[in-house]
Write a protein that holds these residues in place. Sequence first.
Motif, PDB file in Angstrom:
ATOM      1  N   CYS A  32       3.884  -2.761   8.255  1.00 37.62           N
ATOM      2  CA  CYS A  32       3.130  -1.489   7.934  1.00 37.62           C
ATOM      3  C   CYS A  32       1.819  -1.305   8.837  1.00 37.62           C
ATOM      4  O   CYS A  32       1.057  -2.194   8.869  1.00 37.62           O
ATOM      5  CB  CYS A  32       2.661  -1.545   6.076  1.00 37.62           C
ATOM      6  SG  CYS A  32       1.669  -0.196   5.664  1.00 37.62           S
TER       7      CYS A  32
ATOM      8  N   ARG B 189       1.593   3.477   2.219  1.00 39.79           N
ATOM      9  CA  ARG B 189       2.295   3.405   3.493  1.00 39.79           C
ATOM     10  C   ARG B 189       3.430   2.754   3.778  1.00 39.79           C
ATOM     11  O   ARG B 189       4.202   3.027   4.529  1.00 39.79           O
ATOM     12  CB  ARG B 189       1.169   3.039   4.590  1.00 39.79           C
ATOM     13  CG  ARG B 189       0.252   4.322   5.162  1.00 39.79           C
ATOM     14  CD  ARG B 189       0.680   5.698   5.339  1.00 39.79           C
ATOM     15  NE  ARG B 189       1.220   5.654   6.782  1.00 39.79           N
ATOM     16  CZ  ARG B 189       0.852   5.786   7.985  1.00 39.79           C
ATOM     17  NH1 ARG B 189      -0.424   5.864   7.977  1.00 39.79           N
ATOM     18  NH2 ARG B 189       1.586   5.774   8.942  1.00 39.79           N
ATOM     19  N   CYS B 190       3.330   1.411   2.801  1.00 44.48           N
ATOM     20  CA  CYS B 190       4.405   0.562   2.587  1.00 44.48           C
ATOM     21  C   CYS B 190       5.537   1.332   2.139  1.00 44.48           C
ATOM     22  O   CYS B 190       6.661   0.865   2.446  1.00 44.48           O
ATOM     23  CB  CYS B 190       4.393  -0.737   1.943  1.00 44.48           C
ATOM     24  SG  CYS B 190       3.025  -1.617   2.647  1.00 44.48           S
TER      25      CYS B 190
ATOM     26  N   CYS C 139      -1.552  -1.627   6.083  1.00 45.47           N
ATOM     27  CA  CYS C 139      -1.937  -3.118   5.442  1.00 45.47           C
ATOM     28  C   CYS C 139      -1.473  -4.169   6.417  1.00 45.47           C
ATOM     29  O   CYS C 139      -1.920  -5.243   6.077  1.00 45.47           O
ATOM     30  CB  CYS C 139      -1.698  -3.087   3.944  1.00 45.47           C
ATOM     31  SG  CYS C 139       0.349  -2.987   3.660  1.00 45.47           S
TER      32      CYS C 139
ATOM     33  N   CYS D 286       0.707  -1.119   0.133  1.00 50.82           N
ATOM     34  CA  CYS D 286      -0.012   0.003  -0.019  1.00 50.82           C
ATOM     35  C   CYS D 286       0.941   1.117  -0.050  1.00 50.82           C
ATOM     36  O   CYS D 286       2.213   1.145  -0.098  1.00 50.82           O
ATOM     37  CB  CYS D 286      -0.816  -0.090   1.291  1.00 50.82           C
ATOM     38  SG  CYS D 286      -0.170   0.638   2.744  1.00 50.82           S
TER      39      CYS D 286
HETATM   40 ZN   LIG Z   1       0.974  -1.256   3.709  1.00 47.22          ZN
END
Ligand SMILES: [Zn+2]
Length: 358
Positions: free
Chosen positions: A251, A178-179, A254, A176
């Motif tokens: 993360c 944020r990763c 996710c 995602c």
């Molecule tokens: Zn993520």
Amino acid sequence: MDPTNPLYRYHRQTLLAGIGEDGQRRLGVSHAVVVGMGALGCPGADLLARAGVGRLTLVDRDLVETTNLQRQSLYSEDDARGGRPKAEAARRRLASVNSSISIEAVIADLEPRTAEAVVLDGPLGRPDVLIDGTDNYGTRFLINDLSVKHAIPLVYGGAIATRGVSMTIRPPETACLRCVFDAPKDGAGETCDTVGVLGPVAAMIGAYLASEAMKILLGREDLTSGSLLSFDLWTMERTRLDVRDARDPDCVCCGRRVFEHLDASRSARTVSMCGQGSMQIRPPEGAGALDLEALARGLQNHGRFLIEQSCVRGSLDAERSEDGGCVRLTVFADGRVIVGGVTDPQRARGVYARYVGG
Ligand SMILES: [Zn+2]
């Protein structure tokens, strides 16, 4: 194809081996939500409407301004003069391009307490794909939270100066946002207001957004990029970072499924609008809808105010703006207010308290 066939207008697209008439019918029953109808959302939504995506929801909080016209391809000088809400101006334009599809305009700021209702429970039903055409990380990570939490694919795009970037997120398979990106402080770094943006970069990212969304809607997720693509149209440099294995088990979004941006119980009430010399103020938690007619009558004592496109707009004779004119007010039925010509949050809140409600 017989010209009386309802799919005839898509003939050049149905010729494509990956689409055909079956694929076209599939697009016709699909729903895409485009958040942010600026430089990226305009070309993205335009391509999807022309491609025959049957249901389009367009979400944007801003009004059309003259400086948008350099790259925001759905708007006219008339829209800028009228200060029309972008979502509504885009809906009108796209309805004239393709009258056979359903288009919903949502004039709202996507914020934690309403994001799920706006995106998931709108009149056109649950979306099949989300398209991020926003210009700030707060909203961007909010959409990423929505995508991961509800397992709805998301196509992300960004454009700044002469550079563009795009990535496709298909939860739970792929990384995602944020990763891949740290959560930056909002407002940190460059913005289109400080360093500008090249129109063709936005058009190109809009094309990425639309083609990745079409693959998803056609059930061809296997063809989506799997990469964080970035390019600079000025230097013609391109990079392609493979993110197929970039999923971070730790993360926060996710991996741990903590949806910080969606769960934020309170978001800042006053935020500066990207590059427009204006501030936006959200109503207090739990505030109901405003009576716009009553508000417009009250504001007549302070300047010339009109109800137009489901908002009250006008300027305040007694309030000097930073650009040498009068402070401009736009009030939406949900209580959200844009204070134009003011960049000081405290002054904007003062104007809000004085003229709209404390
Ligand atoms: Zn993520």
